[in-house]
Design a protein around this motif. Structure first.
Motif, short mmCIF file in Angstrom:
data_model
loop_
_atom_site.label_atom_id
_atom_site.label_comp_id
_atom_site.label_asym_id
_atom_site.label_seq_id
_atom_site.Cartn_x
_atom_site.Cartn_y
_atom_site.Cartn_z
N SER A 46 0.85 -1.17 0.04
CA SER A 46 -0.17 -0.12 0.08
C SER A 46 0.79 1.22 0.10
O SER A 46 1.98 1.27 0.45
CB SER A 46 -0.80 -0.03 1.32
N PRO A 47 0.46 2.08 -0.64
CA PRO A 47 1.21 3.43 -0.63
C PRO A 47 1.58 4.14 0.90
O PRO A 47 0.36 3.76 1.80
CB PRO A 47 0.31 4.58 -1.46
N LEU A 48 2.44 4.95 1.14
CA LEU A 48 2.66 5.52 2.30
C LEU A 48 1.73 6.59 2.73
O LEU A 48 1.50 7.12 1.62
CB LEU A 48 4.08 6.00 2.63
N ARG A 49 1.21 7.03 3.70
CA ARG A 49 0.22 8.01 3.88
C ARG A 49 0.97 9.29 4.55
O ARG A 49 1.46 8.80 5.87
CB ARG A 49 -0.81 7.62 4.77
N LEU A 64 4.23 9.26 7.48
CA LEU A 64 5.49 10.44 7.54
C LEU A 64 4.62 11.50 7.66
O LEU A 64 3.51 11.97 6.98
CB LEU A 64 5.96 10.10 5.82
N VAL A 65 5.20 12.50 8.24
CA VAL A 65 5.03 14.09 8.27
C VAL A 65 6.13 14.79 7.67
O VAL A 65 7.29 14.49 7.63
CB VAL A 65 4.88 14.57 9.80
N ILE A 66 5.54 15.62 6.78
CA ILE A 66 6.39 16.71 5.92
C ILE A 66 6.15 17.80 6.30
O ILE A 66 5.07 18.59 6.40
CB ILE A 66 6.14 16.51 4.40
N LEU A 118 7.80 12.60 16.58
CA LEU A 118 8.56 11.65 17.17
C LEU A 118 7.92 10.82 18.31
O LEU A 118 7.86 9.77 18.45
CB LEU A 118 10.00 11.90 17.32
N GLU A 119 7.25 11.73 19.20
CA GLU A 119 6.63 11.27 20.15
C GLU A 119 5.24 10.15 19.83
O GLU A 119 4.76 9.50 20.42
CB GLU A 119 6.12 12.13 21.27
N ALA A 120 4.85 10.66 18.76
CA ALA A 120 3.53 9.97 18.23
C ALA A 120 4.06 8.80 17.55
O ALA A 120 3.25 8.08 16.86
CB ALA A 120 2.83 10.72 17.44
N GLY A 121 5.49 8.51 17.22
CA GLY A 121 5.97 7.24 16.47
C GLY A 121 6.13 7.35 15.13
O GLY A 121 5.98 6.56 14.33
N VAL A 122 5.97 8.68 14.50
CA VAL A 122 5.84 9.15 12.98
C VAL A 122 7.22 9.83 12.76
O VAL A 122 7.72 10.81 13.33
CB VAL A 122 4.77 9.93 12.75
N THR A 123 7.78 9.23 11.58
CA THR A 123 8.96 10.02 11.02
C THR A 123 8.67 11.29 10.40
O THR A 123 7.59 11.24 9.78
CB THR A 123 9.67 8.94 9.95
N VAL A 124 9.22 12.21 10.64
CA VAL A 124 8.97 13.37 10.02
C VAL A 124 10.25 14.16 9.27
O VAL A 124 11.31 14.28 9.69
CB VAL A 124 8.59 14.62 11.20
N TRP A 125 10.08 14.57 8.14
CA TRP A 125 10.97 15.20 6.96
C TRP A 125 10.81 16.83 7.37
O TRP A 125 9.76 17.24 6.93
CB TRP A 125 10.47 14.62 5.59
N LEU A 143 13.75 8.32 0.77
CA LEU A 143 13.03 8.55 2.00
C LEU A 143 12.08 7.38 2.02
O LEU A 143 11.89 6.58 3.12
CB LEU A 143 12.66 9.87 2.65
N VAL A 144 11.48 7.26 1.09
CA VAL A 144 10.16 6.24 1.10
C VAL A 144 10.80 5.00 1.03
O VAL A 144 10.34 4.05 1.71
CB VAL A 144 9.18 6.65 -0.35
N ALA A 145 11.93 4.72 0.20
CA ALA A 145 12.39 3.31 0.17
C ALA A 145 12.91 3.00 1.50
O ALA A 145 12.91 1.85 2.12
CB ALA A 145 13.53 3.45 -0.86
#
Length: 365
Positions: A4-7, A72-74, A90-97, A302-304
């Motif tokens: 599935s695509p990343l959201r 991912l968060v941009i 990061l506290e929510a467990g989400v990678t952020v660019w 980054l997606v990879a």
């Protein structure tokens, strides 16, 4: 069956999100990455942005967007917001660019990245100049020894920014955009570090020559690298003939890159030293498919990386290198000292503020 695509969540619906990030996301394609929601405090701008790009959800609350559990968060917000927003992601467990400048001080950056973990989440920085195929090719040649030892380097970002650019109150301030080198010069500095590796010491001067701002509008520095390479840095926001430039003189060649905001393979030039063999010169040819130094190649990698569960480049210590050099540049310029890598830490006023609480005046011009 394809994964599935990343959201993604896009935070900040300003010019760079509209003109740069969304086109890059569309270029990568919806089978890899989709924007699920946009976060923006301006109601009208948020609604218009979501409608224009077909984004299904929009909100003024980052917390609400994180509750949707994106991959991912941009982050496309002003630098003064980065610390708080990166920590929340990061506290929510989400990678952020995170767009550059990554932070307004080393203390902020260290606080931001303290929440990174070996298996993720991470907080990579937008440093797209190191991702063009021309830079990757040059780095490979340097690493292999095909160009011989680096001897001398020049890193230049001489741009022009008029009064209209500085009309936004957060620009041209140490608490807003961090100043000339953080806001404009950091991309070429990151590219220089990517090519040459660890630096050891820096001596610098900064001045405010034309614009009525808090920070500098011109800056120069020399840098000594761990392998003995000497480099100069020139930054400006008042140069009518604009250019971004990297020059490396090595034992076997001069490598030159001249561009403005992005380069192609053809923007790199290799001039052989006298006596270089045709066979050696032919070995420098770049056969990589041309990949312009836009946000797209970095985002694609980054997606990879996220799919593979590996740490992205430009995160953690790797993302800190350029910020440390910029901080050391200001410390050198404002104290008159030569500053060594690794010497700015807790207890040093320049660790918590780029200017160490010292104003830029005529005594530093």
């Amino acid at each position: 069956m394809s994964p599935s695509p990343l959201r993604a969540v896009l935070v900040g619906a300003g010019g760079i999100a509209d003109a740069v990030h969304m086109p890059s996301i569309h270029e990568i394609g919806p089978e890899e990455l989709i924007v699920d929601s946009v976060v923006e405090i301006d109601d009208d701008r948020r609604a218009a942005f979501a409608a224009r790009w077909g984004i299904p959800h929009h909100t003024a609350s980052l917390e609400e967007a994180l509750a949707r559990r994106p991959d991912l968060v941009i982050l496309c917000t002003p630098p003064s917001l980065h610390r708080q927003q990166v920590i929340a992601c990061l506290e929510a467990g989400v990678t952020v660019w995170c767009e550059k400048p990554p932070a307004l001080s080393l203390a902020d950056y260290d606080a931001m990245t303290a929440g990174e973990r070996d298996g993720g989440p991470w907080a990579p920085i937008v440093f797209q100049q190191r991702y063009g195929s021309g830079a990757r090719h040059a780095r490979g040649l340097l690493a292999s020894g095909a160009l011989g030892r680096p001897l001398l380097a020049h890193c230049q970002t001489t741009w022009f920014r008029g009064e209209d650019y500085f009309a936004q109150p957060w620009r041209g301030s140490f608490s807003g955009d961090g100043g000339l080198i953080m806001a404009l010069g950091i991309h070429q500095i990151d590219l220089m570090l990517m090519l040459l590796g660890e630096w050891e010491e820096i001596s610098a001067q900064v001045a405010r020559r034309l614009r009525d701002i808090e920070t500098d509008d011109v800056a120069t520095a020399w840098v000594r690298f761990a392998d003995g390479t000497l480099a100069t840095i020139a930054n400006s926001a008042v140069s009518p003939a604009q250019t971004s430039r990297i020059r490396l003189d090595t034992e076997k060649a001069t490598v030159e890159l001249s561009h403005l905001y992005g380069y192609d393979n053809d923007d790199w030039r290799y001039t052989p030293a006298p006596g270089a063999s045709e066979e050696l010169i032919a070995s420098w040819a770049n056969h990589l498919p041309n990949e312009r130094s836009t946000h797209t190649p970095q985002l694609r990698r980054l997606v990879a990386d996220l799919r593979a569960g590996r740490r992205p480049e430009a995160s953690g210590e790797d993302g800190r290198h350029a910020l440390e050099l910029v901080t050391a540049l200001y410390k050198s310029a404002l104290t008159g000292e030569t500053v060594s890598r690794g010497s700015i830490g807790p207890g040093d006023p320049f660790y918590t503020a780029l200017n160490g609480g010292i104003g830029i005046g005529t005594e530093h011009a």
